[in-house]
Design a protein around this motif. Structure first.
Motif, short mmCIF file in Angstrom:
data_model
loop_
_atom_site.label_atom_id
_atom_site.label_comp_id
_atom_site.label_asym_id
_atom_site.label_seq_id
_atom_site.Cartn_x
_atom_site.Cartn_y
_atom_site.Cartn_z
N ALA A 1 0.90 -1.30 0.22
CA ALA A 1 0.10 -0.44 -0.01
C ALA A 1 1.25 0.64 -0.22
O ALA A 1 0.05 2.07 -0.35
CB ALA A 1 -0.73 0.02 1.37
N ASP A 2 1.60 1.05 0.56
CA ASP A 2 2.89 2.52 1.17
C ASP A 2 3.29 2.62 -0.65
O ASP A 2 4.04 3.97 -0.74
CB ASP A 2 3.67 2.64 1.82
CG ASP A 2 5.03 2.99 2.00
OD1 ASP A 2 4.23 4.46 2.15
OD2 ASP A 2 5.74 3.10 1.33
N ALA A 3 3.68 1.13 -1.80
CA ALA A 3 4.66 1.61 -2.76
C ALA A 3 3.19 2.10 -3.52
O ALA A 3 3.87 3.42 -4.37
CB ALA A 3 4.87 0.29 -3.17
N ILE A 4 2.43 1.72 -3.57
CA ILE A 4 0.93 2.04 -4.93
C ILE A 4 1.31 3.78 -4.10
O ILE A 4 0.43 5.04 -4.46
CB ILE A 4 -0.23 1.83 -4.05
CG1 ILE A 4 -0.25 -0.19 -4.47
CG2 ILE A 4 -0.97 2.81 -5.32
CD1 ILE A 4 0.25 0.30 -5.47
N GLY A 5 1.00 4.63 -2.60
CA GLY A 5 1.01 6.01 -2.37
C GLY A 5 2.23 6.78 -2.88
O GLY A 5 1.43 7.76 -3.61
N LEU B 1 2.88 -1.08 5.37
CA LEU B 1 1.09 -0.85 5.53
C LEU B 1 0.50 -2.31 3.71
O LEU B 1 0.87 -1.95 2.85
CB LEU B 1 0.80 0.92 4.97
CG LEU B 1 1.10 1.33 5.81
CD1 LEU B 1 0.98 2.71 4.52
CD2 LEU B 1 0.63 1.80 6.47
N GLN B 2 -0.20 -2.71 4.68
CA GLN B 2 -1.37 -3.81 3.76
C GLN B 2 -1.96 -3.50 2.33
O GLN B 2 -3.53 -2.48 3.21
CB GLN B 2 -1.64 -5.24 4.61
CG GLN B 2 -0.35 -5.57 5.02
CD GLN B 2 0.80 -6.17 4.33
OE1 GLN B 2 0.76 -7.18 3.46
NE2 GLN B 2 1.65 -6.82 5.13
N LEU B 3 -1.56 -3.86 1.11
CA LEU B 3 -2.78 -2.90 0.01
C LEU B 3 -4.21 -3.90 1.12
O LEU B 3 -5.16 -3.08 0.66
CB LEU B 3 -2.40 -3.72 -1.29
CG LEU B 3 -3.13 -2.63 -2.49
CD1 LEU B 3 -3.33 -1.12 -1.85
CD2 LEU B 3 -2.84 -3.74 -3.08
N THR B 4 -4.45 -4.69 1.22
CA THR B 4 -5.60 -6.07 1.12
C THR B 4 -6.43 -4.51 2.62
O THR B 4 -7.85 -4.25 2.22
CB THR B 4 -5.51 -7.36 1.58
OG1 THR B 4 -4.11 -7.41 2.93
CG2 THR B 4 -5.61 -8.30 0.94
N VAL C 1 -8.12 5.47 -3.36
CA VAL C 1 -7.43 5.01 -2.47
C VAL C 1 -6.83 5.65 -2.05
O VAL C 1 -6.30 5.03 -1.30
CB VAL C 1 -7.41 3.58 -3.66
CG1 VAL C 1 -5.84 4.11 -4.76
CG2 VAL C 1 -6.18 2.20 -3.20
N PHE C 2 -6.12 6.73 -2.22
CA PHE C 2 -5.27 6.83 -1.99
C PHE C 2 -5.42 7.53 -0.28
O PHE C 2 -4.75 7.62 0.88
CB PHE C 2 -4.32 8.48 -2.92
CG PHE C 2 -3.36 8.39 -3.88
CD1 PHE C 2 -2.54 7.02 -3.90
CD2 PHE C 2 -4.44 7.92 -4.92
CE1 PHE C 2 -2.23 6.33 -5.01
CE2 PHE C 2 -3.26 7.99 -6.42
CZ PHE C 2 -2.49 7.17 -6.25
N GLU C 3 -6.88 8.33 -0.14
CA GLU C 3 -7.42 8.55 0.77
C GLU C 3 -6.92 7.56 1.66
O GLU C 3 -6.70 7.41 3.11
CB GLU C 3 -8.58 9.11 1.05
CG GLU C 3 -9.43 9.07 2.12
CD GLU C 3 -9.07 10.19 2.71
OE1 GLU C 3 -8.02 11.72 1.97
OE2 GLU C 3 -9.04 10.59 3.84
N ALA C 4 -7.97 6.20 1.68
CA ALA C 4 -7.92 4.86 2.09
C ALA C 4 -6.52 4.48 2.95
O ALA C 4 -5.76 4.36 3.80
CB ALA C 4 -8.26 3.82 1.53
N ILE C 5 -5.30 4.25 1.63
CA ILE C 5 -3.60 4.27 1.71
C ILE C 5 -3.53 5.08 3.15
O ILE C 5 -3.00 4.95 3.94
CB ILE C 5 -3.00 4.38 1.25
CG1 ILE C 5 -3.24 3.21 -0.26
CG2 ILE C 5 -1.44 4.46 1.40
CD1 ILE C 5 -3.03 3.31 -1.48
#
Ligand code: UTP
Length: 301
Positions: A114-118, A236-239, A221-225
């Motif tokens: 999740a951190d990577a996607i952020g 930070l897990q994407l799930t 999704v960025f808000e959720a991350i």
């Protein structure tokens, strides 16, 4: 699909340490391990290109610069092959001559997917985008492709997230993020997800449908991350971020892999070896010879 309805951006995380593949990954990224003729990440990029994605952001880390080199043109090599009559080999470099735009950003500490996607927030620039894990190949001969179907489902449903899922054996659910389908969902088409569990024990798994390394996200999704709490390893897990999307009232959908489609997760040696065998026995030039070789070998077991 019209231009307005398509998705042209993808984030490809490749910053993980690949510890399960040591020592092969001590000094090279697992995403660059060859499966058949090509490195894993080249299959991923070609899958994105076929789905119409023309802008790709790699989230990289230390020891990953070779990925950047792989997708860059190499005038020196081209000159040597051209002057030496290596035209057939020159064709093998055609993948570097595309219109695809590559971007790179760095996740200095691998703090989870999740951190990577952020790290892709500015790149996404308020548009929906695809996430394709750089260590996983989807073998797909279907038209439209899995990714094209995911993009269609995502845009038509207005979901915040659409994931690909693959049926796994009940005893293997502990390796994956597992989705919980809505009551009465038809699991042969896209369906609504009501919960997700990361690596559950088989007795607690809500299904045997595992998230299969391909996602489409809306920018929410960025808000959720940002609101996702780190797990006990500080990652930070994407799930967890996707779960949060559901808790915030957003729609999450899943699309099962169809027959003939298969996911190869090049994250551990067992699946890496299996992937290499599958791709070499179907190789255009060497497949027949390798199949003969394996038939002879199996008689020795
Ligand atoms: P994995 O969790 O399978 O990769 O992530 P890993 O952490 O490299 O593996 P091990 O456990 O140490 O063997 C799946 C994909 O997400 C990327 C990885 O590079 C891989 O392509 N990833 C993972 C990141 O970019 N950043 C992270 O913090 C974690």
């Amino acid at each position: 699909m019209t231009e307005r309805q398509s998705i042209i951006k993808a984030v490809v995380p490749v910053a993980g340490l690949g510890t399960r593949l040591l020592p092969a990954t001590k000094a090279q990224p697992k995403e660059m391990l060859a499966v058949g003729r090509k490195p894993v990440v080249q299959y991923v990029v070609e899958e994105l290109q076929s789905a119409g994605v023309g802008q790709i952001l790699f989230v990289t880390g230390r020891k990953k610069t070779v990925i950047e080199d792989h997708f860059d043109t190499d005038p020196e090599l081209v000159r040597i092959l051209s002057s030496g009559g290596g035209y057939a080999m020159l064709e093998e470099l055609a993948y570097t001559e595309t219109d695809t735009r590559f971007y790179y950003t760095r996740q200095s500490v691998p703090r989870g997917l999740a951190d990577a996607i952020g790290h892709g927030e500015e790149f996404a620039d308020d548009s929906p985008f695809v996430v394709a894990l750089g260590d996983t190949i989807i073998k797909d001969h279907t038209e439209p492709s899995l990714l094209q179907e995911m993009i269609r489902v995502h845009l038509q449903s207005g979901a915040a997230c659409t994931v690909a899922v693959e049926k796994v054996d009940a005893e293997d659910v502990y390796r994956y993020g597992i989705v919980k389908p809505a009551d009465g969902a038809n699991l042969s088409a896209d369906f609504q997800v009501t919960d997700l569990v990361e690596k559950p024990k088989p007795e607690f798994a809500p299904s045997n449908l595992a998230i299969a390394a391909r996602y489409v996200f809306s920018p929410i999704v960025f808000e959720a991350i940002r609101r996702t709490a780190p797990d006990r390893n500080g990652e930070l897990q994407l799930t967890d971020s996707i779960r949060l999307l559901i808790q915030l009232g957003h729609q999450v959908r899943a699309l099962p892999l169809r027959s003939g489609e298969k996911r190869y997760d090049i994250g551990n040696f067992e699946s890496y070896f299996k992937a290499f065998i599958d791709f070499s026995i179907t190789d255009e030039k060497y497949g027949y010879l390798i199949r003969q070789y394996l038939k002879r070998k199996t008689r020795e077991f």
